[in-house]
Structure formats: structure tokens, C-alpha cells
Design a protein around this motif. Structure first.
Motif, PDB file in Angstrom:
ATOM      1  N   GLN A 165      12.552   9.689  19.586  1.00  0.00           N
ATOM      2  CA  GLN A 165      12.043   8.642  20.472  1.00  0.00           C
ATOM      3  C   GLN A 165      13.111   8.300  21.505  1.00  0.00           C
ATOM      4  N   LEU A 166      12.792   8.521  22.775  1.00  0.00           N
ATOM      5  CA  LEU A 166      13.703   8.176  23.866  1.00  0.00           C
ATOM      6  C   LEU A 166      13.411   6.731  24.270  1.00  0.00           C
ATOM      7  N   ILE A 167      14.285   5.826  23.892  1.00  0.00           N
ATOM      8  CA  ILE A 167      14.068   4.394  24.113  1.00  0.00           C
ATOM      9  C   ILE A 167      14.787   3.959  25.390  1.00  0.00           C
ATOM     10  N   PRO A 168      14.070   3.364  26.341  1.00  0.00           N
ATOM     11  CA  PRO A 168      14.739   2.901  27.561  1.00  0.00           C
ATOM     12  C   PRO A 168      15.747   1.803  27.265  1.00  0.00           C
ATOM     13  N   ASN A 169      16.860   1.843  27.978  1.00  0.00           N
ATOM     14  CA  ASN A 169      17.966   0.923  27.755  1.00  0.00           C
ATOM     15  C   ASN A 169      18.534   0.554  29.111  1.00  0.00           C
ATOM     16  N   LEU A 170      18.318  -0.681  29.535  1.00  0.00           N
ATOM     17  CA  LEU A 170      18.801  -1.135  30.848  1.00  0.00           C
ATOM     18  C   LEU A 170      19.530  -2.462  30.689  1.00  0.00           C
ATOM     19  N   CYS A 189      12.091  15.279  24.069  1.00  0.00           N
ATOM     20  CA  CYS A 189      12.353  14.409  22.917  1.00  0.00           C
ATOM     21  C   CYS A 189      11.128  14.330  22.011  1.00  0.00           C
ATOM     22  N   ARG A 190       9.959  14.135  22.598  1.00  0.00           N
ATOM     23  CA  ARG A 190       8.746  14.034  21.776  1.00  0.00           C
ATOM     24  C   ARG A 190       8.480  15.326  21.018  1.00  0.00           C
ATOM     25  N   ALA A 191       8.707  16.469  21.654  1.00  0.00           N
ATOM     26  CA  ALA A 191       8.515  17.745  20.962  1.00  0.00           C
ATOM     27  C   ALA A 191       9.453  17.884  19.773  1.00  0.00           C
ATOM     28  N   HIS A 192      10.618  17.249  19.866  1.00  0.00           N
ATOM     29  CA  HIS A 192      11.611  17.318  18.791  1.00  0.00           C
ATOM     30  C   HIS A 192      11.567  16.080  17.884  1.00  0.00           C
ATOM     31  N   HIS A 193      10.524  15.272  18.020  1.00  0.00           N
ATOM     32  CA  HIS A 193      10.332  14.088  17.176  1.00  0.00           C
ATOM     33  C   HIS A 193      11.477  13.083  17.336  1.00  0.00           C
ATOM     34  N   VAL A 252      16.219   8.888  17.249  1.00  0.00           N
ATOM     35  CA  VAL A 252      16.267   7.907  18.341  1.00  0.00           C
ATOM     36  C   VAL A 252      17.389   8.289  19.298  1.00  0.00           C
ATOM     37  N   LEU A 253      17.093   8.231  20.594  1.00  0.00           N
ATOM     38  CA  LEU A 253      18.113   8.398  21.632  1.00  0.00           C
ATOM     39  C   LEU A 253      17.936   7.300  22.660  1.00  0.00           C
ATOM     40  N   GLN A 254      19.023   6.577  22.935  1.00  0.00           N
ATOM     41  CA  GLN A 254      19.046   5.594  24.018  1.00  0.00           C
ATOM     42  C   GLN A 254      20.163   5.970  24.990  1.00  0.00           C
ATOM     43  N   LEU A 255      19.869   5.885  26.272  1.00  0.00           N
ATOM     44  CA  LEU A 255      20.866   6.123  27.308  1.00  0.00           C
ATOM     45  C   LEU A 255      21.255   4.771  27.894  1.00  0.00           C
ATOM     46  N   TYR A 256      22.415   4.275  27.490  1.00  0.00           N
ATOM     47  CA  TYR A 256      22.875   2.971  27.974  1.00  0.00           C
ATOM     48  C   TYR A 256      23.052   3.034  29.489  1.00  0.00           C
ATOM     49  N   THR A 257      22.279   2.217  30.202  1.00  0.00           N
ATOM     50  CA  THR A 257      22.205   2.305  31.659  1.00  0.00           C
ATOM     51  C   THR A 257      22.505   0.960  32.295  1.00  0.00           C
ATOM     52  N   GLU A 258      23.486   0.956  33.181  1.00  0.00           N
ATOM     53  CA  GLU A 258      23.751  -0.225  34.004  1.00  0.00           C
ATOM     54  C   GLU A 258      23.170  -0.031  35.410  1.00  0.00           C
TER      55      GLU A 258
END
Length: 290
Positions: A225-230, A219-223, A183-189
Motif C-alpha cells: 500500500q503506497l500511502i500518501p505522506n505530505l 505497489c498494488r501488484a506487489h501487495h 506499506v510504503l510512505q514517501l515523506y514529502t515536504e
């Protein structure tokens, strides 16, 4: 050596002898294998080149051309039957069984079996670490492994100081997945280029929709999940500094969007609508922490 593997496999035992990689070693994948298995095979090939200077050929076959000096990557019972090996049932909990794998290294060969592509991928990461640690001589081992938790990952703040470049995020994805984080989330303001609200992310290195599309695909190729974070409601200073949005503030501190205004929900709907189509994840972190 085995204790240096990260994360530490759940079950690992020694087998007498060692498997020596040579110029003639083959990485063999079944004829039924898809692109995900080939991607894992290429990762293993690249790791071998890096550590040993040998470049084992990747061969796709109905059956292994030899039982000696081969690395077999096998996914699912059908492929196991075709390759004449027994599927290994790993005693993993139901929540993580699809991420499990079994790896056997003998003096003759290395056999990696998993029920799913993600399990196979994680087994390849273990093989890559073994090659990195041991070079061309891999110790005899029997490994059965699975994660403790189904979701494991990182939330990275990209809204303070320098926004990471796409190149950095792509390298991060590779590193996370190598250590079996998914899992990867990019904390975004504010650091996204919102088409309907371009002033919010202007002039600060914000990521574009195209950036996220490329990152999501990798991300999908590397299994992973890129989860949106707003961030929603709180931490809205960069939005509320814009004159036409200041009337939506809850206090004079220009920190929180007021939930009392219908326009607040219109704004949030437009921000989500601008951002979410770039992600394939069905999960959204709205970050209402204040």
C-alpha cells in the motif's frame, strides 16, 4: 537453511527427502486463478531461471497434469477442491489470517495453499528464498506462516538530498514486498510537482503525478500500500521561501505555516487536492509533527 528465511516463518518442520527441480518441472495454477496468481507464478519462474537456469513452464489447468515434479499454487477452497487437495486452516490471528499461507515440499512436489491472493504471494516469496538458498534441490518442509502485525513497512524521506528516481522506487517496492513488507510512505515536504503551485517543487527532482501513478500500480501488484505522506504546517521552509507565500509564516524563521490564517487552509487544501488523486490508498499521513 530454514533459519535463513526472512522473515522467519512462524511454524516450520522438516519432511524426509527433497524436491528436485528439473527441466520438466511445471508450475501449475488452477483454471479459476486470476492475474494475481499468474503474477506470483511468473515471479517464481523468474527466480528459478536466475538460480538454476531451468525455466519451469506455467500451466493453467482444471486439474494437475501430474502429481510428480510439479509446484501447485492454490488459492481458496474452490481451487483446492479442483486440484484434489485439502485446504489448510492456518491458526493465524483474525487480523492477519488473510496474509497466511501453508507450504508443503515433498520429494514428489511442492504445494502452496492460501485463502487469499496476498497469502499466496507471500508463500511464493518464501519459495523464491528457498530456491535462492538451495538451488534446484529444495529440502522437504512443512511451513505455516503469517505476519505478527497487519501493517509492516517503510517511511522513506524524499525531501532531503537527492530525490530517488522512479526506477529506484520500483526496485525498492519489489524488495520490500519480497520480505513481506506491505506499506510504503514517501515523506514529502515539497518534492512533488503540484500543478496549482509549481514553484514549490520546482528544480529539485520532484516526483510527478505520472510517477506516483506508475509507482502506485506496481505497489498494488506487489501487495504494497503506497500511502500518501505530505508534511502539513511544519517543515514548510521550501514553500515559505516563495515570496507570494511568505505572509503565511508563523515566525520569521520561515518554518511553519500559521494556523491563524484562513489562506493556510486554502493552500493545504489545494496541495492535497493536487497530490491525493494519484494514490489509491484511503489513508493519508498529514505529518503534523511540529
Amino acid at each position: 537453511m530454514a533459519t535463513l528465511l526472512l522473515p522467519q516463518p512462524k511454524e516450520i518442520s522438516k519432511i524426509d527427502g527433497a524436491f528436485t527441480l528439473t527441466l520438466d518441472t511445471l508450475i501449475v495454477i488452477p483454471a479459476q486463478a486470476d492475474d494475481t496468481t499468474f503474477f506470483s507464478a511468473v515471479q517464481l519462474q523468474n527466480e528459478t531461471v536466475e538460480a538454476t537456469l531451468y525455466s519451469p513452464a506455467i500451466v493453467k489447468a482444471f486439474s494437475p497434469p501430474s502429481e510428480e515434479n510439479v509446484i501447485l499454487l492454490v488459492c481458496g477452497a474452490e481451487q483446492a477442491v479442483a486440484f484434489g487437495i485439502d485446504p489448510v486452516t492456518v491458526a493465524a490471528p483474525d487480523a492477519v489470517v488473510e496474509q497466511s499461507y501453508a507450504l508443503t515440499i515433498t520429494p514428489s512436489n511442492a504445494v502452496l495453499y492460501a485463502e487469499t491472493a496476498i497469502g499466496l504471494y507471500y508463500g511464493v516469496q518464501t519459495l523464491r528464498q528457498l530456491i535462492r538458498l538451495c538451488g534446484d534441490t529444495l529440502p522437504g518442509l512443512s511451513v505455516q506462516d503469517w505476519p505478527t502485525l497487519p501493517f509492516r513497512g517503510l517511511m522513506l524521506d524524499i525531501s532531503r538530498r537527492k530525490v530517488p528516481t522512479l526506477e529506484t522506487l520500483l526496485k525498492l517496492t519489489e524488495e520490500l514486498s519480497h520480505y513481506k513488507l506491505n506499506v510504503l510512505q514517501l515523506y514529502t515536504e515539497h518534492t512533488f510537482q503540484f500543478p496549482r503551485h509549481p514553484k514549490i517543487g520546482a528544480g529539485c527532482g520532484s516526483l510527478s503525478s505520472e510517477d506516483i501513478l506508475e509507482l502506485d500500480a506496481v505497489c498494488r501488484a506487489h501487495h504494497v500500500q503506497l500511502i500518501p505522506n505530505l508534511q502539513s504546517f511544519g517543515h514548510a521552509r521550501n514553500t515559505l521561501k516563495i515570496p507570494e507565500d511568505q505572509h503565511l509564516t508563523e515566525t520569521d524563521g520561515l518554518f511553519t505555516l500559521s494556523p491563524a490564517y484562513e489562506e493556510t487552509y486554502t493552500l493545504l487544501d489545494e496541495l492535497f487536492s493536487d497530490m491525493l488523486p494519484s494514490f489509491t490508498s484511503q489513508i493519508l499521513n498529514i505529518n503534523c509533527d511540529e
